[in-house]
Design an enzyme around this catalytic site. Sequence first.
Site, PDB file in Angstrom:
ATOM      1  N   HIS A 222       1.898 -10.490  -6.563  1.00 42.89           N
ATOM      2  CA  HIS A 222       1.546 -11.261  -7.704  1.00 42.89           C
ATOM      3  C   HIS A 222       0.470 -12.395  -7.365  1.00 42.89           C
ATOM      4  O   HIS A 222      -0.669 -12.084  -6.705  1.00 42.89           O
ATOM      5  CB  HIS A 222       2.626 -11.896  -8.226  1.00 42.89           C
ATOM      6  N   HIS A 261      -4.000  -2.603 -10.208  1.00 46.29           N
ATOM      7  CA  HIS A 261      -3.039  -3.361 -11.300  1.00 46.29           C
ATOM      8  C   HIS A 261      -2.169  -2.450 -12.040  1.00 46.29           C
ATOM      9  O   HIS A 261      -2.269  -1.282 -12.001  1.00 46.29           O
ATOM     10  CB  HIS A 261      -4.111  -4.123 -12.434  1.00 46.29           C
ATOM     11  N   ASP A 312      -7.469 -11.797  -8.884  1.00 44.30           N
ATOM     12  CA  ASP A 312      -7.252 -12.379  -7.465  1.00 44.30           C
ATOM     13  C   ASP A 312      -8.304 -12.070  -6.591  1.00 44.30           C
ATOM     14  O   ASP A 312      -8.305 -12.585  -5.438  1.00 44.30           O
ATOM     15  CB  ASP A 312      -5.910 -12.051  -6.854  1.00 44.30           C
TER      16      ASP A 312
HETATM   17  N1  CMC Z   1      -4.802  -1.211  -1.990  1.00 47.81           N
HETATM   18  C1  CMC Z   1      -4.166   0.065  -1.687  1.00 47.81           C
HETATM   19  N2  CMC Z   1      -3.665   1.128  -2.379  1.00 47.81           N
HETATM   20  C2  CMC Z   1      -3.191   0.783  -3.613  1.00 47.81           C
HETATM   21  C3  CMC Z   1      -3.410  -0.752  -4.098  1.00 47.81           C
HETATM   22  C4  CMC Z   1      -4.030  -1.710  -3.183  1.00 47.81           C
HETATM   23  N3  CMC Z   1      -4.314  -3.067  -3.766  1.00 47.81           N
HETATM   24  N4  CMC Z   1      -3.063  -0.797  -5.217  1.00 47.81           N
HETATM   25  C5  CMC Z   1      -2.415   0.373  -5.635  1.00 47.81           C
HETATM   26  N5  CMC Z   1      -2.638   1.252  -4.537  1.00 47.81           N
HETATM   27  C6  CMC Z   1      -2.344   2.679  -4.598  1.00 47.81           C
HETATM   28  C7  CMC Z   1      -0.986   2.836  -3.961  1.00 47.81           C
HETATM   29  O1  CMC Z   1      -0.867   2.858  -2.600  1.00 47.81           O
HETATM   30  C8  CMC Z   1      -0.354   3.889  -4.781  1.00 47.81           C
HETATM   31  O2  CMC Z   1      -0.737   5.016  -3.986  1.00 47.81           O
HETATM   32  P1  CMC Z   1      -0.099   6.286  -3.820  1.00 47.81           P
HETATM   33  O3  CMC Z   1       0.420   6.787  -5.148  1.00 47.81           O
HETATM   34  O4  CMC Z   1      -1.025   7.286  -3.168  1.00 47.81           O
HETATM   35  O5  CMC Z   1       1.006   5.932  -3.094  1.00 47.81           O
HETATM   36  C9  CMC Z   1      -0.903   3.925  -6.085  1.00 47.81           C
HETATM   37  O6  CMC Z   1      -2.167   3.194  -5.785  1.00 47.81           O
HETATM   38  C10 CMC Z   1      -0.225   3.140  -7.104  1.00 47.81           C
HETATM   39  O7  CMC Z   1       0.227   1.851  -6.614  1.00 47.81           O
HETATM   40  P2  CMC Z   1       1.431   1.144  -6.959  1.00 47.81           P
HETATM   41  O8  CMC Z   1       1.983   0.183  -5.865  1.00 47.81           O
HETATM   42  O9  CMC Z   1       2.735   2.053  -7.257  1.00 47.81           O
HETATM   43  O10 CMC Z   1       1.140   0.440  -8.247  1.00 47.81           O
HETATM   44  P3  CMC Z   1       2.006  -0.796  -8.927  1.00 47.81           P
HETATM   45  O11 CMC Z   1       1.474  -0.706 -10.372  1.00 47.81           O
HETATM   46  O12 CMC Z   1       3.366  -0.703  -8.576  1.00 47.81           O
HETATM   47  O13 CMC Z   1       1.178  -2.114  -8.134  1.00 47.81           O
HETATM   48  C11 CMC Z   1       0.148  -3.901  -7.736  1.00 47.81           C
HETATM   49  C12 CMC Z   1       0.385  -2.739  -8.779  1.00 47.81           C
HETATM   50  C13 CMC Z   1      -0.742  -5.083  -8.533  1.00 47.81           C
HETATM   51  C14 CMC Z   1       1.160  -4.346  -6.940  1.00 47.81           C
HETATM   52  C15 CMC Z   1      -0.860  -3.053  -6.491  1.00 47.81           C
HETATM   53  O14 CMC Z   1      -1.837  -2.827  -7.143  1.00 47.81           O
HETATM   54  C16 CMC Z   1      -1.065  -4.016  -5.198  1.00 47.81           C
HETATM   55  O15 CMC Z   1      -0.277  -4.243  -4.396  1.00 47.81           O
HETATM   56  N6  CMC Z   1      -2.122  -4.683  -5.292  1.00 47.81           N
HETATM   57  C17 CMC Z   1      -2.485  -5.676  -4.347  1.00 47.81           C
HETATM   58  C18 CMC Z   1      -2.076  -7.041  -4.451  1.00 47.81           C
HETATM   59  C19 CMC Z   1      -2.754  -7.516  -5.746  1.00 47.81           C
HETATM   60  O16 CMC Z   1      -3.750  -7.806  -5.599  1.00 47.81           O
HETATM   61  N7  CMC Z   1      -1.934  -8.373  -6.469  1.00 47.81           N
HETATM   62  C20 CMC Z   1      -2.448  -9.001  -7.740  1.00 47.81           C
HETATM   63  C21 CMC Z   1      -2.124  -8.387  -9.001  1.00 47.81           C
HETATM   64  S1  CMC Z   1      -3.274  -8.897 -10.351  1.00 47.81           S
HETATM   65  C22 CMC Z   1      -2.895 -10.725 -10.631  1.00 47.81           C
HETATM   66  C23 CMC Z   1      -1.373 -11.025 -10.333  1.00 47.81           C
HETATM   67  O17 CMC Z   1      -0.602 -10.334 -10.975  1.00 47.81           O
HETATM   68  O18 CMC Z   1      -1.466 -11.913  -9.646  1.00 47.81           O
END
Ligand code: CMC
Length: 375
Positions: A222, A261, A312
């Site tokens: 987050h 996201h 971010d």
């Molecule tokens: N880098 C690499 N792969 C990713 C990323 C990433 N940043 N985000 C999603 N994926 C891939 C993930 O590996 C998965 O692939 P697969 O289906 O092949 O396993 C797929 O995309 C879906 O990912 P998920 O983790 O199930 O998606 P989610 O909706 O649970 O997670 C998230 C959302 C924001 C936690 C994630 O995108 C992430 O970890 N991003 C990096 C951390 C980040 O930048 N967070 C800030 C979010 S925006 C502002 C805030 O809230 O603070």
Amino acid sequence: MGSFKEGLEDVVVSTSEICFIDGREGRLLYRGYDVDDLVQHAPFEEVVYLLWHGALPNLKERDAHVKALSSTANRRLHPKLIAMLRQLPKKTTPMEVLRTGVSALSAFDPDAADNSREATVRKAIRITAQMPTLVAAWERLRRGKPPVAPNPKLGLAANFLYMLTGKKPTDLAAKTVDVALTLHADHEFNASTFAARVTAATLSDIHSAIVSGIGALKGPLHGGANEQVMLMVEQIKTPERAEAWIKKALADKARVMGFGHRVYRVEDPRAKHLRRLATELGQQAGKPHYVEILNTVARVVSEEKKIYPNVDLYSGAAYAAMGIPTDQFTPIFAISRVVGWAAHVLEQHAHNRLIRPRAEYTGPTRKTYVPIDQR
Ligand code: CMC
């Protein structure tokens, strides 16, 4: 129980009139106004009023609201709270200090025990006015310097930078923080806001709800992601190394911070504003390589993974160009998001029902107690 998606994905928990995200079109609205419009025209203080009261203020309302948010009485920290900060080990991270400090603020708040809407708005004003002072005071104290008293003539963004450095900021630096505060102010039922609402829904007070929000924001998935992005930039070091570095990270299946996201399927609409400001600040500060590195990383991740920049990715590059330490990036997110948390606490209290989901139990059901000497 029926099937469900982990992480409450796509679950609608409640109605809300505060914030709308169109994840396919990449639009973000506060109370019906597009953030693209707000960052161009509205100072952060007006956005605060809009989120809490549901409409933009007229001149009289704006003046009274700005005065309340800027007054020394509302911005200053009680000397006992400063004394408490001095007791903390210098290695305490700014997010830990913020979590502890906001919790302690309630002990000095005259409305602590009153959860009426009027008292909660007064507390929201004080917490929003005090959090920048808390963040800046810790930055000074951990460097062995005395805290800088707030300047009631400066807006929230400029005053924060002033208290951090002891110097009046440039117009571009103040504008950048003001825009960043507007862009981070609310985002529907994100994890920290949901945490704040869960706490508020037990009819607990706003300080407790905000402490819950700070705890959730701190994590790297987050608000903590902005700090992690900068650590990645520091590892990459130069724009020339960026393409190979990120290709290897993707090949190693690394999670790249600042991308992806739960709701947006396109680039986060907030990212472009921060990219523009970080570019401008980087050029002015002679540090254009932060954004150059991030642009290459963004191109490769978007092409290869179809995952796009979120809020971010570029914020840290802007703050770093101003000389702000990396571990202060998430606290800056918090001094903005507190406004959204407060809006959601007010909304939750106005139409409250306890938030209490269920788990699908997958453990055993027929175990018999075994005396300790037989285990
Ligand atoms: N880098 C690499 N792969 C990713 C990323 C990433 N940043 N985000 C999603 N994926 C891939 C993930 O590996 C998965 O692939 P697969 O289906 O092949 O396993 C797929 O995309 C879906 O990912 P998920 O983790 O199930 O998606 P989610 O909706 O649970 O997670 C998230 C959302 C924001 C936690 C994630 O995108 C992430 O970890 N991003 C990096 C951390 C980040 O930048 N967070 C800030 C979010 S925006 C502002 C805030 O809230 O603070």
